[in-house]
Motif scaffolding. Structure first.
Motif, PDB file in Angstrom:
ATOM      1  N   ALA A 140      -2.004  -7.344  27.672  1.00 22.52           N
ATOM      2  CA  ALA A 140      -1.807  -6.309  28.697  1.00 22.52           C
ATOM      3  C   ALA A 140      -3.108  -5.959  29.413  1.00 22.52           C
ATOM      4  O   ALA A 140      -3.091  -5.486  30.537  1.00 22.52           O
ATOM      5  N   ILE A 172       3.840 -12.325  25.755  1.00 24.05           N
ATOM      6  CA  ILE A 172       4.601 -12.442  27.011  1.00 24.05           C
ATOM      7  C   ILE A 172       5.209 -11.116  27.477  1.00 24.05           C
ATOM      8  O   ILE A 172       5.569 -10.981  28.639  1.00 24.05           O
ATOM      9  N   PRO A 208       3.264  -9.095  30.732  1.00 23.67           N
ATOM     10  CA  PRO A 208       3.520  -9.627  32.080  1.00 23.67           C
ATOM     11  C   PRO A 208       5.008  -9.633  32.423  1.00 23.67           C
ATOM     12  O   PRO A 208       5.383  -9.436  33.583  1.00 23.67           O
ATOM     13  N   MET A 209       5.868  -9.840  31.414  1.00 20.65           N
ATOM     14  CA  MET A 209       7.300  -9.892  31.662  1.00 20.65           C
ATOM     15  C   MET A 209       7.792  -8.551  32.199  1.00 20.65           C
ATOM     16  O   MET A 209       8.514  -8.491  33.201  1.00 20.65           O
ATOM     17  N   ILE A 255       5.967  -6.060  33.538  1.00 22.68           N
ATOM     18  CA  ILE A 255       5.341  -5.709  34.816  1.00 22.68           C
ATOM     19  C   ILE A 255       6.008  -6.466  35.971  1.00 22.68           C
ATOM     20  O   ILE A 255       6.384  -5.877  36.981  1.00 22.68           O
ATOM     21  N   LEU A 256       6.189  -7.782  35.798  1.00 27.94           N
ATOM     22  CA  LEU A 256       6.766  -8.567  36.902  1.00 27.94           C
ATOM     23  C   LEU A 256       8.243  -8.278  37.117  1.00 27.94           C
ATOM     24  O   LEU A 256       8.733  -8.372  38.243  1.00 27.94           O
ATOM     25  N   SER A 257       8.960  -7.898  36.040  1.00 26.29           N
ATOM     26  CA  SER A 257      10.364  -7.531  36.228  1.00 26.29           C
ATOM     27  C   SER A 257      10.460  -6.276  37.070  1.00 26.29           C
ATOM     28  O   SER A 257      11.296  -6.184  37.976  1.00 26.29           O
ATOM     29  N   ILE A 297       8.209  -5.189  39.183  1.00 23.98           N
ATOM     30  CA  ILE A 297       7.824  -5.550  40.554  1.00 23.98           C
ATOM     31  C   ILE A 297       8.981  -6.258  41.254  1.00 23.98           C
ATOM     32  O   ILE A 297       9.288  -5.993  42.417  1.00 23.98           O
ATOM     33  N   SER A 298       9.660  -7.150  40.523  1.00 17.00           N
ATOM     34  CA  SER A 298      10.777  -7.886  41.098  1.00 17.00           C
ATOM     35  C   SER A 298      11.888  -6.945  41.562  1.00 17.00           C
ATOM     36  O   SER A 298      12.459  -7.119  42.638  1.00 17.00           O
ATOM     37  N   LEU A 299      12.181  -5.912  40.730  1.00 19.08           N
ATOM     38  CA  LEU A 299      13.254  -4.978  41.071  1.00 19.08           C
ATOM     39  C   LEU A 299      12.942  -4.197  42.341  1.00 19.08           C
ATOM     40  O   LEU A 299      13.827  -3.897  43.133  1.00 19.08           O
ATOM     41  N   TYR A 334      10.672  -5.193  44.633  1.00 13.74           N
ATOM     42  CA  TYR A 334       9.955  -6.043  45.585  1.00 13.74           C
ATOM     43  C   TYR A 334      10.433  -5.839  47.019  1.00 13.74           C
ATOM     44  O   TYR A 334       9.622  -5.711  47.932  1.00 13.74           O
TER      45      TYR A 334
END
Lengths: 207, 190
Positions: free
Chosen positions: A41, A110, A113-114, A116-118, A120-122, A124
């Protein structure tokens, strides 16, 4: 079932295992997971940075792994596909607590990052439709292009430095195949691996 | 059903990712953008920017982003786990070989032999991403679509990077700030 991991760390790990036995099982698993989670993290930038953090934690601080074992682990992680940091954490986890340990260290590595990016994806689409964010991201595309060109120059110069005709031919052929003929990258990797491997073995034999 | 194709694609990406984050970029791009259209080249570039500024390796960042976007939380788990699964298997096998024979010369020979091809794949990714930044895509290269803000920024950053006066993360960040200011002043829409 035959377990390849068993013989891997059986002999080497004995002393360390004894040393770390005084920490109870559950707490050890928790420490493994927590360490990988925090390191993952908080570490920005590539694989080698994470590996030096893992080394600091597990070798210097916890003394669960010896200096020599780290070198072995890095050799294995480097030869495996995927992400160096994840590969190294898999080996550390297994070494310290078996399959359970390996699963926990992978999860710890994992998870940050999983998540954080999820998130961000939601968000985005909303995020991207903000005018300022969109302009900054558009500006960043120019920076990403510069970084990519820089990495390309460095890597190509490294290949050309060998002054081996076979390497240069392979570089050009692979680039043409990928860019012009749009050959599937996986096919390209398999063919280059076979050719490159054979050329390397021949070179070592003649040397 | 999206989950089986997510699983298959990210398993293959995980299995054939060699040469670190930049080395595997073209593989990820070709599968995620070209083959499956799960994101565009511009979005792919956005994720590279975001991935540089958030912790974690690019492959996992892309897997999580694409997984969430196409299949929600099950998609995230499916894509990310499929991506790391080959590593778990191969690390297990290689450990066995390594500790039996005390060397991995064969594997390392192949990896060394792959180096020119990895450089070629980085070149391929660089061409696509540079075309996206400068013209909005490889198929868009034309005088009218040229982005006269992006080109000088890229060139200046490239010179600074080559002379080691700036690191990649600050280079991307400052491009973002300078670019946003120029686009704003010139009234360019993103």
């Amino acid at each position: 079932m035959y377990n390849p991991w068993e013989m891997v760390f059986h002999k080497k790990g004995m002393n360390e295992r004894k040393r770390s036995e005084n920490i109870s099982g559950k707490r050890k698993l928790w420490t493994l997971f927590k360490s990988c989670f925090i390191i993952s993290a908080c570490t920005f930038g590539g694989g080698m940075v994470i590996i030096s953090m893992l080394q600091k934690k597990f070798v210097e601080e916890l003394k669960w792994i010896s200096e020599d074992e780290v070198m072995d682990m890095v050799a294995i992680a480097e030869s495996s596909p995927g992400v160096m940091a994840v590969n190294t954490s898999i080996i550390i986890g297994y070494k310290i607590a078996g399959v359970k340990g390996a699963l926990l260290t992978v999860l710890g590595t994992i998870l940050p990052p999983m998540v954080i990016l999820s998130v961000i994806s939601l968000f985005y689409v909303q995020f991207r439709s903000n005018r300022i964010v969109a302009l900054v991201l558009k500006g960043m595309q120019a920076g990403v292009a510069a970084v990519m060109i820089n990495v390309t120059i460095t890597m190509c110069l490294n290949v050309l430095k060998d002054k081996r005709l076979s390497s240069m031919l392979m570089l050009v052929a692979a680039a043409v195949a990928a860019v012009v003929f749009k050959v599937d990258i996986i096919v390209l990797i398999i063919i280059s691996g076979i050719i490159g491997g054979l050329l390397n073995i021949r070179k070592e034999e003649s040397a | 059903m999206i989950l089986p194709s997510l699983a298959k694609t990210f398993f293959l990406i995980g299995l054939f990712s060699f040469g670190g984050g930049y080395g595997s970029m073209e593989l990820i791009r070709s599968k995620v953008v070209t083959e499956n259209s799960w994101m565009t080249n511009a979005e792919f570039t956005d994720i590279i920017s975001i991935a540089e500024m958030t912790p974690g390796p690019l492959g996992i960042n892309i897997a999580s982003f694409v997984g969430t976007r196409t299949g929600g939380i099950p998609g995230t788990l499916c894509a990310t786990i499929s991506y790391v699964l080959p590593a778990v298997i191969v690390v297990g096998i290689l450990s066995k070989v390594y500790f039996k024979y005390r060397n991995l010369n064969g594997v390392q020979g192949v990896l060394k032999g792959l180096r020119p091809a990895v450089a070629a794949m980085v070149l391929a990714a660089a061409i696509t991403l540079t075309a996206t930044a400068w013209w909005g895509g490889v198929s868009n290269i034309a005088k009218e679509s040229t982005n006269y803000v992006a080109i000088p920024i890229s060139i200046v950053m490239l010179i600074l990077l080559r002379k080691k006066l700036i690191a990649p993360i600050p280079a991307i960040l400052s491009s973002g700030i300078i670019g946003a200011l120029l686009y704003f002043l010139l009234g360019v829409e993103a």
